[in-house]
Scaffold this active site. Structure first.
Site, PDB file in Angstrom:
ATOM      1  CG  ASN A 112      -1.752   1.218   1.392  1.00 56.51           C
ATOM      2  OD1 ASN A 112      -2.357   1.660   0.412  1.00 56.51           O
ATOM      3  ND2 ASN A 112      -1.816   1.811   2.578  1.00 56.51           N
ATOM      4  CG  HIS A 114      -0.522   6.026   4.756  1.00 53.23           C
ATOM      5  ND1 HIS A 114      -1.906   6.028   4.811  1.00 53.23           N
ATOM      6  CD2 HIS A 114      -0.098   6.844   5.750  1.00 53.23           C
ATOM      7  CE1 HIS A 114      -2.293   6.813   5.814  1.00 53.23           C
ATOM      8  NE2 HIS A 114      -1.223   7.308   6.405  1.00 53.23           N
ATOM      9  CB  SER A 141       5.162   5.065   4.127  1.00 54.76           C
ATOM     10  OG  SER A 141       5.471   6.121   5.005  1.00 54.76           O
ATOM     11  CG  ASP A 150      -2.519   3.213   7.078  1.00 57.05           C
ATOM     12  OD1 ASP A 150      -2.629   2.614   6.002  1.00 57.05           O
ATOM     13  OD2 ASP A 150      -3.260   4.146   7.408  1.00 57.05           O
TER      14      ASP A 150
HETATM   15  C1  GAR Z   1      -2.710   8.975  -2.520  1.00 55.35           C
HETATM   16  O1  GAR Z   1      -2.200  10.149  -1.930  1.00 55.35           O
HETATM   17  C2  GAR Z   1      -2.492   7.802  -1.583  1.00 55.35           C
HETATM   18  O2  GAR Z   1      -1.300   7.876  -0.849  1.00 55.35           O
HETATM   19  C3  GAR Z   1      -3.675   7.949  -0.688  1.00 55.35           C
HETATM   20  O3  GAR Z   1      -4.745   8.302  -1.531  1.00 55.35           O
HETATM   21  C4  GAR Z   1      -4.207   9.055  -2.629  1.00 55.35           C
HETATM   22  C5  GAR Z   1      -4.725   8.444  -3.912  1.00 55.35           C
HETATM   23  O4  GAR Z   1      -4.406   9.238  -5.001  1.00 55.35           O
HETATM   24  N1  GAR Z   1      -3.943   6.745   0.017  1.00 55.35           N
HETATM   25  C6  GAR Z   1      -4.476   6.713   1.235  1.00 55.35           C
HETATM   26  O5  GAR Z   1      -4.784   7.705   1.844  1.00 55.35           O
HETATM   27  C7  GAR Z   1      -4.678   5.321   1.797  1.00 55.35           C
HETATM   28  N2  GAR Z   1      -4.849   5.368   3.199  1.00 55.35           N
HETATM   29  P1  GAR Z   1      -4.566   8.715  -6.479  1.00 55.35           P
HETATM   30  O6  GAR Z   1      -5.990   8.130  -6.577  1.00 55.35           O
HETATM   31  O7  GAR Z   1      -4.420   9.938  -7.328  1.00 55.35           O
HETATM   32  O8  GAR Z   1      -3.526   7.687  -6.727  1.00 55.35           O
END
Ligand code: GAR
Length: 194
Positions: A112, A114, A141, A150
């Site tokens: 994942n 994060h 991360s 997480d």
């Molecule tokens: C990203 O910033 C990712 O790190 C976060 O959601 C966003 C997705 O962006 N993930 C989380 O918060 C998971 N807990 P994207 O759809 O443009 O790739």
């Protein structure tokens, strides 16, 4: 795994819930000549996720998972992972929590990304919380997924400076840019052990 001129390609499923900028970036990395992996499946819990458009554009299988019942949802997920011979699952903005049972079945094969420097700021609103705590750095991360939110082993991290006038929105953009560098690097690191 698909064997291509002597090189084993890892089959990857990317799970999304929204925009899919990480997905877009991983697809473009996978299309590079020397890429060791192929994005074979896109899974989303949200039928309106913008990122699903990349499935059609790049001719990638997609599956929308209805989450009214988590047991049924995960049965469908497992079926799709098998059907597409998936070796590695990459969560990229997937806003559902996978059950311990599913994680166990795919042990060591789910990662994942994060938007924080874990173990700090697990969960949501990471950038806003970092600002409120007057942090000098935030970041992103990539980690293995285990049954605690997480909390799995960290694969790679990247620090991003927070400046005085930064808003959560500004930080999100800066961090996303780094996520797009970090995630492909983390995948390259992980696939040697698959
Ligand atoms: C990203 O910033 C990712 O790190 C976060 O959601 C966003 C997705 O962006 N993930 C989380 O918060 C998971 N807990 P994207 O759809 O443009 O790739």
């Amino acid at each position: 795994m698909v064997k291509l001129i002597g090189i084993k390609k890892i089959n990857i499923a990317v799970f999304i819930s929204g925009t899919g900028s990480n997905l877009k970036n991983l697809i473009s990395h996978s299309l590079r000549k020397k890429s060791r992996y192929k994005i074979c499946l896109i899974i989303s819990n949200n039928s309106k996720a913008k990122g699903l458009n990349y499935a059609k554009k790049h001719n990638i299988n997609k599956k929308i998972i209805h989450y009214e019942n988590i047991t049924n949802a995960e049965k469908t997920i497992l079926k799709e992972l098998k059907r597409n011979s998936i070796d590695l699952v990459c969560l990229a903005g997937f806003m559902k929590i996978l059950s311990a049972k599913l994680i166990k079945k795919f042990k060591g094969k789910i990662i994942n990304i994060h938007p924080s420097l874990l173990p700090k700021y697990k969960g949501l609103n990471t950038h806003q919380r970092a600002i409120e705590n007057k942090e000098k750095f935030c970041g992103c991360s990539v980690h293995y997924v285990n049954s605690k939110l997480d909390s799995g082993k960290i694969i790679l991290q990247k620090k991003v400076r927070i400046f005085k006038n930064d808003t959560a929105e500004k930080i999100k953009k800066k961090v996303l840019k780094q996520e797009h560098i970090l995630y492909p690097k983390a995948i390259s690191k992980v696939i040697v052990n698959l």
